[in-house]
Structures are given as structure tokens and as C-alpha cells.
Design a protein around this motif. Structure first.
Motif, PDB file in Angstrom:
ATOM      1  N   ASP A   1       0.817  -1.211   0.000  1.00 21.06           N
ATOM      2  CA  ASP A   1       0.000   0.000   0.000  1.00 21.06           C
ATOM      3  C   ASP A   1       0.852   1.263   0.000  1.00 21.06           C
ATOM      4  O   ASP A   1       0.331   2.370   0.202  1.00 21.06           O
ATOM      5  CB  ASP A   1      -0.958   0.013   1.193  1.00 21.06           C
ATOM      6  CG  ASP A   1      -0.238  -0.170   2.535  1.00 21.06           C
ATOM      7  OD1 ASP A   1       0.935  -0.586   2.531  1.00 21.06           O
ATOM      8  OD2 ASP A   1      -0.868   0.094   3.579  1.00 21.06           O
ATOM      9  N   GLY A   2       2.148   1.131  -0.247  1.00 22.09           N
ATOM     10  CA  GLY A   2       3.040   2.285  -0.268  1.00 22.09           C
ATOM     11  C   GLY A   2       3.368   2.697  -1.681  1.00 22.09           C
ATOM     12  O   GLY A   2       3.010   2.011  -2.637  1.00 22.09           O
TER      13      GLY A   2
ATOM     14  N   ASP B   1      -6.029 -12.003 -14.302  1.00 24.28           N
ATOM     15  CA  ASP B   1      -6.938 -12.190 -13.171  1.00 24.28           C
ATOM     16  C   ASP B   1      -7.377 -10.818 -12.665  1.00 24.28           C
ATOM     17  O   ASP B   1      -6.641 -10.138 -11.947  1.00 24.28           O
ATOM     18  CB  ASP B   1      -6.234 -12.973 -12.061  1.00 24.28           C
ATOM     19  CG  ASP B   1      -7.162 -13.273 -10.884  1.00 24.28           C
ATOM     20  OD1 ASP B   1      -8.300 -12.783 -10.888  1.00 24.28           O
ATOM     21  OD2 ASP B   1      -6.727 -14.004  -9.968  1.00 24.28           O
ATOM     22  N   ALA B   2      -8.576 -10.408 -13.046  1.00 23.74           N
ATOM     23  CA  ALA B   2      -9.052  -9.065 -12.711  1.00 23.74           C
ATOM     24  C   ALA B   2      -9.278  -8.892 -11.215  1.00 23.74           C
ATOM     25  O   ALA B   2      -9.293  -7.762 -10.706  1.00 23.74           O
ATOM     26  CB  ALA B   2     -10.340  -8.775 -13.477  1.00 23.74           C
ATOM     27  N   ASP B   3      -9.461  -9.989 -10.494  1.00 24.53           N
ATOM     28  CA  ASP B   3      -9.767  -9.914  -9.064  1.00 24.53           C
ATOM     29  C   ASP B   3      -8.543 -10.183  -8.189  1.00 24.53           C
ATOM     30  O   ASP B   3      -8.669 -10.324  -6.975  1.00 24.53           O
ATOM     31  CB  ASP B   3     -10.868 -10.926  -8.725  1.00 24.53           C
ATOM     32  CG  ASP B   3     -11.610 -10.555  -7.443  1.00 24.53           C
ATOM     33  OD1 ASP B   3     -11.863  -9.351  -7.234  1.00 24.53           O
ATOM     34  OD2 ASP B   3     -11.914 -11.461  -6.651  1.00 24.53           O
ATOM     35  N   ALA B   4      -7.360 -10.250  -8.811  1.00 21.77           N
ATOM     36  CA  ALA B   4      -6.150 -10.627  -8.072  1.00 21.77           C
ATOM     37  C   ALA B   4      -5.840  -9.656  -6.943  1.00 21.77           C
ATOM     38  O   ALA B   4      -5.479 -10.067  -5.835  1.00 21.77           O
ATOM     39  CB  ALA B   4      -4.962 -10.714  -9.029  1.00 21.77           C
ATOM     40  N   LEU B   5      -5.973  -8.361  -7.205  1.00 24.26           N
ATOM     41  CA  LEU B   5      -5.637  -7.373  -6.186  1.00 24.26           C
ATOM     42  C   LEU B   5      -6.555  -7.512  -4.972  1.00 24.26           C
ATOM     43  O   LEU B   5      -6.104  -7.410  -3.829  1.00 24.26           O
ATOM     44  CB  LEU B   5      -5.749  -5.963  -6.777  1.00 24.26           C
ATOM     45  CG  LEU B   5      -4.844  -4.899  -6.149  1.00 24.26           C
ATOM     46  CD1 LEU B   5      -3.386  -5.305  -6.263  1.00 24.26           C
ATOM     47  CD2 LEU B   5      -5.071  -3.547  -6.806  1.00 24.26           C
ATOM     48  N   ASN B   6      -7.807  -7.778  -5.209  1.00 31.14           N
ATOM     49  CA  ASN B   6      -8.743  -7.968  -4.105  1.00 31.14           C
ATOM     50  C   ASN B   6      -8.412  -9.232  -3.315  1.00 31.14           C
ATOM     51  O   ASN B   6      -8.528  -9.261  -2.084  1.00 31.14           O
ATOM     52  CB  ASN B   6     -10.170  -8.049  -4.645  1.00 31.14           C
ATOM     53  CG  ASN B   6     -11.206  -8.050  -3.537  1.00 31.14           C
ATOM     54  OD1 ASN B   6     -11.153  -7.229  -2.619  1.00 31.14           O
ATOM     55  ND2 ASN B   6     -12.144  -8.980  -3.614  1.00 31.14           N
ATOM     56  N   THR B   7      -7.976 -10.270  -4.012  1.00 32.23           N
ATOM     57  CA  THR B   7      -7.590 -11.513  -3.344  1.00 32.23           C
ATOM     58  C   THR B   7      -6.381 -11.287  -2.435  1.00 32.23           C
ATOM     59  O   THR B   7      -6.328 -11.793  -1.302  1.00 32.23           O
ATOM     60  CB  THR B   7      -7.261 -12.601  -4.376  1.00 32.23           C
ATOM     61  OG1 THR B   7      -8.397 -12.812  -5.221  1.00 32.23           O
ATOM     62  CG2 THR B   7      -6.889 -13.911  -3.695  1.00 32.23           C
TER      63      THR B   7
ATOM     64  N   GLN C   1      -1.563  -1.791  -7.809  1.00 30.78           N
ATOM     65  CA  GLN C   1      -1.676  -2.762  -8.885  1.00 30.78           C
ATOM     66  C   GLN C   1      -0.363  -3.487  -9.182  1.00 30.78           C
ATOM     67  O   GLN C   1      -0.363  -4.613  -9.678  1.00 30.78           O
ATOM     68  CB  GLN C   1      -2.172  -2.074 -10.156  1.00 30.78           C
ATOM     69  CG  GLN C   1      -2.505  -3.020 -11.299  1.00 30.78           C
ATOM     70  CD  GLN C   1      -3.609  -3.993 -10.934  1.00 30.78           C
ATOM     71  OE1 GLN C   1      -4.636  -3.596 -10.385  1.00 30.78           O
ATOM     72  NE2 GLN C   1      -3.407  -5.275 -11.229  1.00 30.78           N
ATOM     73  N   GLY C   2       0.766  -2.862  -8.865  1.00 28.03           N
ATOM     74  CA  GLY C   2       2.061  -3.420  -9.253  1.00 28.03           C
ATOM     75  C   GLY C   2       2.314  -4.819  -8.725  1.00 28.03           C
ATOM     76  O   GLY C   2       2.904  -5.650  -9.426  1.00 28.03           O
ATOM     77  N   VAL C   3       1.886  -5.119  -7.518  1.00 26.98           N
ATOM     78  CA  VAL C   3       2.171  -6.429  -6.929  1.00 26.98           C
ATOM     79  C   VAL C   3       1.477  -7.536  -7.712  1.00 26.98           C
ATOM     80  O   VAL C   3       2.068  -8.597  -7.982  1.00 26.98           O
ATOM     81  CB  VAL C   3       1.767  -6.468  -5.433  1.00 26.98           C
ATOM     82  CG1 VAL C   3       0.289  -6.199  -5.243  1.00 26.98           C
ATOM     83  CG2 VAL C   3       2.145  -7.813  -4.811  1.00 26.98           C
ATOM     84  N   ALA C   4       0.234  -7.318  -8.123  1.00 29.35           N
ATOM     85  CA  ALA C   4      -0.486  -8.335  -8.891  1.00 29.35           C
ATOM     86  C   ALA C   4       0.103  -8.486 -10.287  1.00 29.35           C
ATOM     87  O   ALA C   4       0.244  -9.607 -10.798  1.00 29.35           O
ATOM     88  CB  ALA C   4      -1.969  -7.969  -8.979  1.00 29.35           C
ATOM     89  N   ALA C   5       0.460  -7.360 -10.909  1.00 26.44           N
ATOM     90  CA  ALA C   5       1.028  -7.407 -12.255  1.00 26.44           C
ATOM     91  C   ALA C   5       2.360  -8.153 -12.263  1.00 26.44           C
ATOM     92  O   ALA C   5       2.633  -8.964 -13.152  1.00 26.44           O
ATOM     93  CB  ALA C   5       1.210  -5.990 -12.792  1.00 26.44           C
ATOM     94  N   LEU C   6       3.203  -7.892 -11.259  1.00 29.95           N
ATOM     95  CA  LEU C   6       4.508  -8.544 -11.189  1.00 29.95           C
ATOM     96  C   LEU C   6       4.354 -10.041 -10.936  1.00 29.95           C
ATOM     97  O   LEU C   6       5.036 -10.862 -11.573  1.00 29.95           O
ATOM     98  CB  LEU C   6       5.346  -7.912 -10.077  1.00 29.95           C
ATOM     99  CG  LEU C   6       6.775  -8.429  -9.918  1.00 29.95           C
ATOM    100  CD1 LEU C   6       7.604  -8.114 -11.165  1.00 29.95           C
ATOM    101  CD2 LEU C   6       7.430  -7.811  -8.684  1.00 29.95           C
ATOM    102  N   ALA C   7       3.458 -10.405 -10.028  1.00 35.19           N
ATOM    103  CA  ALA C   7       3.240 -11.821  -9.727  1.00 35.19           C
ATOM    104  C   ALA C   7       2.715 -12.568 -10.945  1.00 35.19           C
ATOM    105  O   ALA C   7       3.131 -13.696 -11.222  1.00 35.19           O
ATOM    106  CB  ALA C   7       2.258 -11.950  -8.569  1.00 35.19           C
TER     107      ALA C   7
END
Length: 222
Positions: free
Chosen positions: A135-136, A201-207, A146-152
Motif C-alpha cells: 500500500d506504499g 486475473d481481474a480480481d487478483a488485487l482484491n484476493t 496494482q504493481g504487486v499483482a502485475a509482477l506476480a
């Protein structure tokens, strides 16, 4: 007129050297406090066991990153790289974090983003692990970027949520509410279940957010 200007520049140079000293003092204080904590490690998926597969992307909240580093096993810290903003405030944070044996990569979405992304991908390709305060660096608090989901997704690497809960603590008046466990506090280091992020995965960030929320406890001691 030339002399005062030179004196002014000298003062500014002196001010810029202070944070390096402060970084050492802050790190020393964190380590001293850490010696007083009663730490319980909850690792139901045995991530901390020797021989566990890497790489992973370690995800945690911004307000817990400093004291989490102080409670994490040193051998794992030495194999991890933390992404820190390229701003001046980020420079101060980077100097502090380096005192905990973490490797530091500078950059963010607004400054040095491409270079940072390439560095993160290279680290994961070498079986290292990335630590992201998701969240930083600006927030909002407890809202992963969004970056964490995109990188994963791009690197096919799982996201590992971790947190540090301390009911007896101070909360700083900052955007993230930085948490400082009080001396002799009971502290719980919790390793959550890895999150796999599929392509598109459009819901990845929420997961990822839900996985972190499931192990986060902001209850204060009464």
C-alpha cells in the motif's frame, strides 16, 4: 556576498549528512526494542523451513515493514530485496533498512519505475525474493497497488502475505499509522497462505488484500 553563499551551501550539505546518522540510531533503537519482544511465529505452511521453494513476492502493509524486518530470520532477509521509493524520504528509509541485511532496490511508479521493474524481475529470475509494502509509498492505507499483482502474474511467482501484530504498541500520526510495538510487547509474526495470480486475473488485487486482511489484527491492548 560570496562568503554567505558558501556558508549557506555548507549548512545544507551538513543537513543532508544527518539522516545517515539518524538511520543508524533508528536501526539501533529498533534492534534494542526487538531484544525485549516476546515473538511468536505462526507459519502454518512452513514457509520458514529450510529448503522451501523460492522465489516469492512477500507482501506486507507499509505501517509494519520496519519491525517486521527486525523479527524475520536473518538468513531469509539476506536473500530478499525490498523496493523503496526513489524520493528523499525513501532514501532515509533505505538507509535504515540496509541495517537489517536487506538488499534495497530504489524506484516507484512515478520515479525510476522501468529500472525498478527490471531489477525486480532479475531478482526473481535469480531465485531471490521481493519484499513489497503493497500500500506504499503514498497509500491509501491497506489498499494494495496494482504493481504487486502485475509482477506476480508476469513472473508466475506466488504472493506471500505476512504481517506483524502487536496489541501493545504506539501508532504514529502518519498516513500509514506506522506501528511501533512497545518494550516487552507480545508480538505475532504471521505467515499467510501463498496467493497464486493467474494471467489476466481481474480480481487478483482484491484476493491479495483479503489475504492480508485475514492475518492483520489492529486491536489495541486494553
Amino acid at each position: 556576498t560570496d562568503v554567505p553563499r558558501r556558508r549557506h551551501r555548507f549548512r545544507l550539505q551538513q543537513i543532508r549528512t544527518v539522516p545517515a546518522v539518524l538511520a543508524w540510531l533508528i536501526a539501533a533503537l529498533v534492534k534494542l526494542l526487538r531484544c525485549t519482544y516476546r515473538v511468536t511465529v505462526e507459519d502454518p505452511h512452513n514457509f520458514l523451513e529450510p529448503g522451501r521453494p523460492w522465489p516469492v513476492i512477500v507482501a506486507l502493509w507499509h505501517n509494519r515493514i520496519l519491525f517486521t524486518a527486525s523479527c524475520f530470520p536473518k538468513d531469509l532477509l539476506a536473500r530478499a530485496t525490498v523496493l523503496i521509493s526513489a524520493s528523499r524520504d525513501g532514501e532515509y528509509a533505505a538507509r535504515i533498512v540496509r541495517h537489517f541485511s536487506l538488499n534495497v532496490l530504489r524506484g516507484s511508479s512515478s520515479r525510476g519505475g522501468f529500472r525498478a521493474l527490471r531489477g525486480l524481475m532479475e531478482c526473481l529470475a535469480d531465485d531471490g525474493s521481493i519484499v513489497l509494502a503493497v500500500d506504499g509509498p503514498r497509500g491509501p492505507r491497506y489498499e494494495p497497488q496494482q504493481g504487486v499483482a502485475a509482477l506476480a502474474s508476469h513472473c508466475s511467482v506466488p504472493v506471500l502475505p505476512i504481517t506483524l501484530n502487536a496489541p501493545s504498541r504506539w501508532n504514529m500520526k502518519s498516513w500509514d499509522g506506522t506501528q511501533i510495538p512497545k518494550p516487552f510487547a507480545r508480538v505475532r509474526l504471521i505467515i499467510g497462505a501463498p496467493v497464486r495470480v493467474a494471467t489476466n486475473d481481474a480480481d487478483a488485487l482484491n484476493t491479495i488484500r483479503q489475504a492480508l486482511e485475514a492475518i492483520t489484527d489492529d486491536t489495541m491492548a486494553s
